[in-house]
Design an enzyme around this catalytic site. Sequence first.
Site: not given
Length: 440
Positions: A140, A147, A212, A214, A246, A250, A253, A257, A266, A270, A387
């Site tokens: 990814d 973004h 997400e 994508e 994806d 959050r 994450q 991360y 993640k 997917t 966002e």
Amino acid sequence: MPTADRTDLDHTHDPGVRCGVPGADGHPDFPIQNLPLGVFSPADGARRAGVAIGDHVLDLAAAHAAGLLTDEAARAVAAAESGDLAGMLALGAGPRRALRHRLFALLRADSPDRDRVPALLHEAGACTLHLPARIGDYTDFFVGIHHAMNTGRQFRPDQPLLPNYKHLPVGYHGRASSIRPSGTPVRRPRGQAKPPHLDAPVFGPSRRLDYELELGVWIGPGNELGNPVPVAEAADRIAGFCLLNDWSARDIQGWEYQPLGPFLAKSFATTISPWIVTPEALAPFRIPQAPRPDGDPTPLPHLLDPADQAGGALDLDLEVLLSTASSREAGLPPHRVARSNARHMYWTVAQMVAHHTSGGCNLRPGDLLGTGTLSGPEPEACGSLLETTEGGKAPLRLAHGEERRFLEDGDEVILTAHGRREGFAPIGFGPCRAVVLPTP
């Protein structure tokens, strides 16, 4: 074949050609000018390769057995007899293009073989769609600059982008085993999170589940270990495109991360759309890569090719739709959350491939790449709730009165993509959708 030839237009893009399959002309996703590849199974059959045409699926194995495919087109289908398209993708553009040309001729309303086509068709609604290929590896990327800016501002207001962003396509290795086709429900994951008001992390269901928006990129011919793919040849390794969600937890994450990047936040799921939209079908929607703003660095030589800059970007309208359990019960349509475009990629797909292999990494047929979230510059073009809601601070109000900061159980996320250009038939990818189920 040189990269420039890949975007040439031919008779298969003629918007005036009528299709002999009822409902295919003017279909919002799958007119005769598209012909995406996939794997399906009818209600009473095994997996097999197929092509979407209108609201039907054409059985490629049956077309081959009927003697309607010859030479390179037959070779392409024979490579997918196992119900996995990886062998077909490995053959590259020549057989794939030959198959497209033969199917276009076969499905025309004025085809001399038009009376033989109905026996090859299955109603799409009665079929099960599968992953087009066994995905060996999934990477990814993070090439949606809006973004990157939007999320970066939430954590680093004075320096949203990290220093490497404009020098290379940032990416991470994802989990291929949890990729599922559109329509497969997604279970809310569990994991560790550390809310700001707690001194230690806690374990439990994610409370900040997100999507997400994508594009997915299917790899065709691979490269040998230790042999990088030059950026000028990278487009020849791309077999097609799909939509990709994806899913991201959050809260998990944010805790896990650092320092190595995403992991359990993640890897739980997917979702991809099941049809591979080929580079040939997307030829009318190729555009130049947007010029870099003044002051941005010029890519290093191994990432810069004039032909790729002249036609390596894509003009595709992207949407995110959201329906809730209560809105579906009331018979209300999904709420459009965002509308963006693939043109907002800071790096091209060819640059992604070239960078991926530049250190000697080998890509294989059926590998999948994600572009990263493709947000636009406007508030209504945000490709994630992180966002849209500013990290949960500004709830999204849906048309039917509900609010969302992040996804709730029962929510269904639907991604769509369409190519539209004056003088050409519009085409689409089909939906990429999944319902969120509660943690077991």
